[in-house]
Design a protein around this motif. Structure first.
Motif, PDB file in Angstrom:
ATOM      1  N   LEU A  48      14.726  17.771  57.446  1.00  0.00           N
ATOM      2  CA  LEU A  48      13.973  16.377  57.419  1.00  0.00           C
ATOM      3  C   LEU A  48      14.013  16.127  58.345  1.00  0.00           C
ATOM      4  N   SER A  49      15.308  15.590  58.917  1.00  0.00           N
ATOM      5  CA  SER A  49      15.962  15.370  60.163  1.00  0.00           C
ATOM      6  C   SER A  49      15.020  16.399  61.208  1.00  0.00           C
ATOM      7  N   LEU A  50      15.231  17.486  61.581  1.00  0.00           N
ATOM      8  CA  LEU A  50      14.364  18.705  61.951  1.00  0.00           C
ATOM      9  C   LEU A  50      12.640  18.352  62.485  1.00  0.00           C
ATOM     10  N   ALA A  51      12.956  18.478  60.823  1.00  0.00           N
ATOM     11  CA  ALA A  51      10.943  18.151  60.853  1.00  0.00           C
ATOM     12  C   ALA A  51      10.335  17.408  61.321  1.00  0.00           C
ATOM     13  N   VAL A  52      10.851  15.751  61.329  1.00  0.00           N
ATOM     14  CA  VAL A  52      10.880  14.284  62.115  1.00  0.00           C
ATOM     15  C   VAL A  52      10.967  14.223  63.333  1.00  0.00           C
ATOM     16  N   LEU A  53      11.187  14.818  64.428  1.00  0.00           N
ATOM     17  CA  LEU A  53      11.493  15.167  65.897  1.00  0.00           C
ATOM     18  C   LEU A  53      10.894  16.238  65.857  1.00  0.00           C
ATOM     19  N   VAL A 260       6.069  20.736  58.023  1.00  0.00           N
ATOM     20  CA  VAL A 260       5.531  19.619  58.921  1.00  0.00           C
ATOM     21  C   VAL A 260       4.228  20.168  58.467  1.00  0.00           C
ATOM     22  N   VAL A 261       3.356  21.419  58.792  1.00  0.00           N
ATOM     23  CA  VAL A 261       2.246  21.684  58.249  1.00  0.00           C
ATOM     24  C   VAL A 261       1.520  21.688  57.019  1.00  0.00           C
ATOM     25  N   ILE A 262       2.684  21.643  56.414  1.00  0.00           N
ATOM     26  CA  ILE A 262       2.261  21.924  54.802  1.00  0.00           C
ATOM     27  C   ILE A 262       2.169  20.169  54.672  1.00  0.00           C
ATOM     28  N   GLY A 263       3.050  19.574  55.156  1.00  0.00           N
ATOM     29  CA  GLY A 263       3.037  18.064  55.065  1.00  0.00           C
ATOM     30  C   GLY A 263       1.904  17.109  55.587  1.00  0.00           C
ATOM     31  N   GLY A 264       1.903  17.391  56.680  1.00  0.00           N
ATOM     32  CA  GLY A 264       1.252  16.523  57.639  1.00  0.00           C
ATOM     33  C   GLY A 264       1.690  15.957  58.730  1.00  0.00           C
ATOM     34  N   ILE A 265       0.776  17.288  59.790  1.00  0.00           N
ATOM     35  CA  ILE A 265       1.472  16.960  61.072  1.00  0.00           C
ATOM     36  C   ILE A 265       1.053  15.565  61.448  1.00  0.00           C
ATOM     37  N   LEU A 268       4.543  10.826  59.554  1.00  0.00           N
ATOM     38  CA  LEU A 268       5.515  10.255  59.228  1.00  0.00           C
ATOM     39  C   LEU A 268       6.009  10.592  58.301  1.00  0.00           C
ATOM     40  N   GLU A 269       5.275  10.374  57.273  1.00  0.00           N
ATOM     41  CA  GLU A 269       5.103  10.276  55.895  1.00  0.00           C
ATOM     42  C   GLU A 269       5.318  12.331  55.539  1.00  0.00           C
ATOM     43  N   GLY A 270       3.974  12.682  56.047  1.00  0.00           N
ATOM     44  CA  GLY A 270       3.749  14.499  56.476  1.00  0.00           C
ATOM     45  C   GLY A 270       5.161  15.377  56.453  1.00  0.00           C
ATOM     46  N   PRO A 271       6.272  14.643  56.871  1.00  0.00           N
ATOM     47  CA  PRO A 271       7.572  15.978  56.869  1.00  0.00           C
ATOM     48  C   PRO A 271       8.314  15.371  56.069  1.00  0.00           C
ATOM     49  N   ILE A 272       8.383  14.359  54.672  1.00  0.00           N
ATOM     50  CA  ILE A 272       8.996  14.009  53.501  1.00  0.00           C
ATOM     51  C   ILE A 272       8.390  14.544  53.003  1.00  0.00           C
ATOM     52  N   ILE A 273       7.249  14.700  52.838  1.00  0.00           N
ATOM     53  CA  ILE A 273       6.191  15.623  51.386  1.00  0.00           C
ATOM     54  C   ILE A 273       7.251  16.733  51.864  1.00  0.00           C
ATOM     55  N   GLY A 274       6.529  17.304  53.550  1.00  0.00           N
ATOM     56  CA  GLY A 274       6.614  18.786  53.741  1.00  0.00           C
ATOM     57  C   GLY A 274       8.176  19.324  53.398  1.00  0.00           C
ATOM     58  N   THR A 275       9.465  18.759  53.402  1.00  0.00           N
ATOM     59  CA  THR A 275      10.329  19.157  53.295  1.00  0.00           C
ATOM     60  C   THR A 275      10.821  19.245  51.620  1.00  0.00           C
ATOM     61  N   ILE A 276      10.023  18.056  50.600  1.00  0.00           N
ATOM     62  CA  ILE A 276      10.408  18.209  49.404  1.00  0.00           C
ATOM     63  C   ILE A 276       9.539  19.284  48.264  1.00  0.00           C
ATOM     64  N   ALA A 307      -6.567  22.129  53.510  1.00  0.00           N
ATOM     65  CA  ALA A 307      -6.271  20.211  53.959  1.00  0.00           C
ATOM     66  C   ALA A 307      -5.552  20.617  54.947  1.00  0.00           C
ATOM     67  N   PRO A 308      -6.252  20.361  56.131  1.00  0.00           N
ATOM     68  CA  PRO A 308      -5.896  20.904  57.780  1.00  0.00           C
ATOM     69  C   PRO A 308      -4.898  19.781  57.979  1.00  0.00           C
ATOM     70  N   LYS A 309      -5.240  18.592  57.260  1.00  0.00           N
ATOM     71  CA  LYS A 309      -4.368  17.279  57.255  1.00  0.00           C
ATOM     72  C   LYS A 309      -3.397  17.658  56.842  1.00  0.00           C
ATOM     73  N   GLY A 310      -3.138  18.483  56.222  1.00  0.00           N
ATOM     74  CA  GLY A 310      -1.990  18.684  55.169  1.00  0.00           C
ATOM     75  C   GLY A 310      -1.502  17.864  54.021  1.00  0.00           C
ATOM     76  N   VAL A 311      -0.595  18.016  53.018  1.00  0.00           N
ATOM     77  CA  VAL A 311      -0.257  17.306  51.477  1.00  0.00           C
ATOM     78  C   VAL A 311      -1.373  15.391  52.080  1.00  0.00           C
ATOM     79  N   TRP A 312      -0.044  15.240  52.517  1.00  0.00           N
ATOM     80  CA  TRP A 312      -0.162  13.893  53.138  1.00  0.00           C
ATOM     81  C   TRP A 312      -1.128  13.372  53.703  1.00  0.00           C
ATOM     82  N   GLY A 313      -1.904  13.974  54.711  1.00  0.00           N
ATOM     83  CA  GLY A 313      -3.560  13.841  55.299  1.00  0.00           C
ATOM     84  C   GLY A 313      -4.477  13.506  54.456  1.00  0.00           C
TER      85      GLY A 313
END
Length: 339
Positions: A48-53, A260-265, A268-276, A307-313
Motif C-alpha cells: 500500500l505504501s509503495l502504491a501511494v508513493l 494503482v491502475v485498478i484502484g484509480g490513479i 488517494l482512495e485508489g491505491p487503498i482499494i487497489g491494494t485490497i 472504468a479508465p479511472k479505476g474502481v474508485w474513479g
C-alpha cells in the motif's frame, strides 16, 4: 442564502472516524492475529505504501516510472550494509537509507528528467538495472547470490521471535500510516495545489508561474526517500536479500502499477482499494500458478476498458464521494427563516 468554500464532507468525516477505529484494531493485531496473518498484513501495508508513493509520482506529477525498484533495492541493501558494517540499529539504518536515497535521487533526477514520456519510463528502468548490476558486484554483500542478515542484527530488534514479528508488523503499519498522512497533507498544501495544476495542464501551470521542474524534482526526491525506507522494511521482514529479489521489476513495480491502475490513479482512495483487490485476488488465485498472472492481466484490461479511472474513479463519479477531502466545494446554507 450563504455560500462558502469547504473541503470537508460528511462522507469524509465518517470515513475518518471509521479509519481511526480500524487503526486501533489493527494496532492490536499481534494479540488477536496469528503469525501468518501478521506477515500477510505487514505485506499489505508495505505494498500500500509503495502504491501511494507511485501514485503521487505518476498520478499527480506525471512521472510514470517503471524503475522504482531501484529505490526498493537500494533501501534493502543499505539496511544490510549499515547494520553489518556501520553497526547501526536496523530501524536507524532504515531511516538513514531514506536520507541517502534522497541525496542519490538528485543526480539521478537531473539525468532522467531530460527524458519525456515513454523515454522517461524506459530511463527509470535502465537506472534500476544499473543499481542492480552495481550491487551485484559488491562481494561483501554476497555479490550475485545475496546475503542474509546476521543473527545478532536480527536479535537486536527483540529477544523473542514473537516480539520481532510484532515489531516488524508495527513498523509496516506505521510506515503505511505515515506515507498516507504525508501525501495527504502535501496534496492539501500550496505545493500540492501546484502539483494538481501541473497534472491538469503543464502549460497553464507554467503560465501561473509554477516552477514545474522544481515541483517534480521535490516529488521525485521525497518519493525516492520514502520508497527506500519501505524497501528497508521489506527486507527487514525477509531477512535475506539478493540483487534479483531487491530489484525485481515484477514484484516492486509491475504489481504496484497494477494496484494503482485498478484502484484509480490520481486519487488517494485508489491505491487503498487497489491494494485490497490485489491481495484478495492473490490469496484466492495463488494456487493456480501462472494462470494467476493471466487472471491479473485480464482484470487489469477489463477495468481499463470499462472504468479508465479505476474502481474508485467509477464510484466517485457515480456517487460524488471523496473520503480524503482534497477538492474544494461550494456549500450553500439555507437562509434563516426569521430574516
Amino acid at each position: 442564502m450563504n455560500a462558502h468554500i469547504t473541503r470537508t464532507t460528511p462522507a469524509a468525516k465518517t470515513a475518518m472516524i471509521i479509519a481511526a477505529v480500524g487503526l486501533l484494531i489493527l494496532v492490536a493485531a499481534p494479540w488477536w492475529a496469528g503469525r501468518a496473518e501478521l506477515r500477510l498484513f505487514g505485506e499489505v501495508y508495505l505494498y500500500l505504501s509503495l502504491a501511494v508513493l507511485w501514485n503521487l509520482m505518476a498520478g499527480y506529477a506525471g512521472l510514470v516510472s517503471v524503475g522504482q525498484q531501484a529505490y526498493v533495492g537500494f533501501g534493502g541493501y543499505m539496511l544490510f550494509a549499515l547494520t553489518m558494517f556501520a553497526g547501526l540499529h536496523p530501524i536507524t539504518a532504515v531511516l538513514v537509507s531514506g536520507v541517502l536515497a534522497a541525496i542519490l535521487s538528485v543526480p539521478v533526477a537531473a539525468l532522467i528528467f531530460r527524458l519525456k514520456g515513454a523515454y522517461f519510463a524506459i530511463g527509470t528502468w535502465v537506472m534500476a538495472e544499473v543499481f542492480r548490476l552495481s550491487f551485484a558486484q559488491v562481494s561483501s554483500l554476497g555479490g550475485g547470490s545475496g546475503s542474509s542478515l546476521p543473527v545478532g542484527v536480527v536479535k537486536s530488534l527483540a529477544s523473542s521471535r514473537s516480539g520481532r514479528e510484532a515489531l516488524s508488523y508495527w513498523l509496516a503499519l506505521g510506515a503505511a500510516v505515515v506515507v498516507i498522512a504525508c501525501v495527504y497533507l502535501f496534496l492539501r498544501s500550496r505545493r500540492g495545489l501546484a502539483l494538481t495544476a501541473i497534472r491538469d495542464s503543464e502549460v497553464a501551470a507554467a503560465g501561473l508561474g509554477i516552477n514545474i521542474w522544481r515541483t517534480k524534482l521535490e516529488v521525485y526526491v521525497v518519493t525516492a526517500a520514502f520508497t527506500s525506507i519501505i524497501g528497508g522494511l521489506i527486507f527487514l521482514q525477509k531477512l535475506r536479500i539478493s540483487p534479483d529479489a531487491a530489484f525485481s521489476v515484477n514484484d516492486w513495480t509491475a504489481f504496484v502499477i497494477f494496484i494503482v491502475v485498478i484502484g484509480g490513479i490520481g486519487t488517494l482512495e485508489g491505491p487503498i482499494i487497489g491494494t485490497i483487490l490485489f491481495f484478495v485476488l492473490r490469496e484466492t488465485l495463488a494456487d493456480l500458478g501462472t494462470t494467476y498472472l493471466i487472471v491479473l492481466g485480464v482484470v487489469a484490461i477489463v477495468i481499463m476498458l470499462k472504468a479508465p479511472k479505476g474502481v474508485w474513479g467509477l464510484v466517485r463519479d457515480r456517487y460524488d464521494l471523496e473520503l480524503f477531502p482534497l477538492s474544494y466545494r461550494v456549500r450553500t446554507d439555507a437562509p434563516d427563516q426569521g430574516t
